[in-house]
Design a protein around this motif. Structure first.
Motif: not given
Length: 219
Positions: A66-75
């Motif tokens: 797992i490596s999602s630097p923009l995870w906050w945007l998806m949330s």
């Protein structure tokens, strides 16, 4: 004449149509942006869990990287999309009566609640460490169930909503595919693919319903 029948379709469509389309675009466009930003390996739409896009965890997890630097945007996008669907469902319910009215509004609210849980409790080691895995699972499965059930209910309510018969058939078919897909495919097809069949069936329903509602404004 009931109060629901007295409400013009244009009044409902003016709000529900754009809200449904915005929910779909918010989800799909953000998904593409966040997936493209993965920086340790390419995100796989077929193999990786959908929820990995919104996970702040970086590293190996049960055979996945797992490596999602923009995870906050998806949330954020999941919460916004769920809120828009809830608003559209409540608007649509105003044209209905009885169980259809209650069920349409309840399913929209359930979908919003599910996506909030989905965003707030992303899949990763923390879910096992703090005992909140059940909240992730509730969010994931409730989202699929509520979204596709909403498609079916609105399909059976299409005449009361002033929507065309072809949309009723498509809504029921898409919702049915989304609900049956997980028990029929989970475990022997790639996880990401299995999840996306049920996710995209619901999103396709929202898109075509939103477009049909907007088209009704120009009749």
């Amino acid at each position: 004449m009931s109060s629901a029948t007295a409400i013009p379709l244009r009044t409902v469509a003016r709000w529900a149509g754009p809200a449904l389309i915005a929910a779909v675009l918010t989800s799909l466009v953000t998904e593409a942006i966040v997936a493209a930003a993965w920086d340790r390996h390419p995100y796989s739409y077929t193999e990786d869990y959908v929820n990995f896009l919104g996970s702040p965890f970086v590293g190996e997890f049960r055979g996945f990287l797992i490596s999602s630097p923009l995870w906050w945007l998806m949330s954020i996008a999941w919460v916004v999309s769920g809120t828009l669907v809830a608003a559209a469902s409540i608007a649509l319910s105003r044209k209905l009566t009885g169980w259809r009215r209650r069920t349409t509004a309840a399913l929209g609210l359930a979908q919003a609640t599910a996506l909030i849980l989905f965003a707030a409790f992303p899949l990763g080691p923390a879910r096992f460490d703090d005992g909140t895995l059940v909240l992730y699972l509730i969010g994931a499965f409730l989202s699929i169930i509520a979204g596709n059930a909403l498609a079916i209910v609105t399909g059976f309510s299409s005449s009361r909503l002033g929507l065309p018969r072809w949309l009723a058939i498509a809504s029921i078919a898409l919702g049915g595919i989304g609900l049956l897909n997980i028990p029929l495919t989970y475990g022997w097809t790639p996880t990401g693919l299995a999840e996306r069949i049920s996710l995209y069936s619901y999103l396709l329903w929202a898109l075509i319903t939103g477009l049909a509602l907007i088209r009704s404004l120009h009749r």
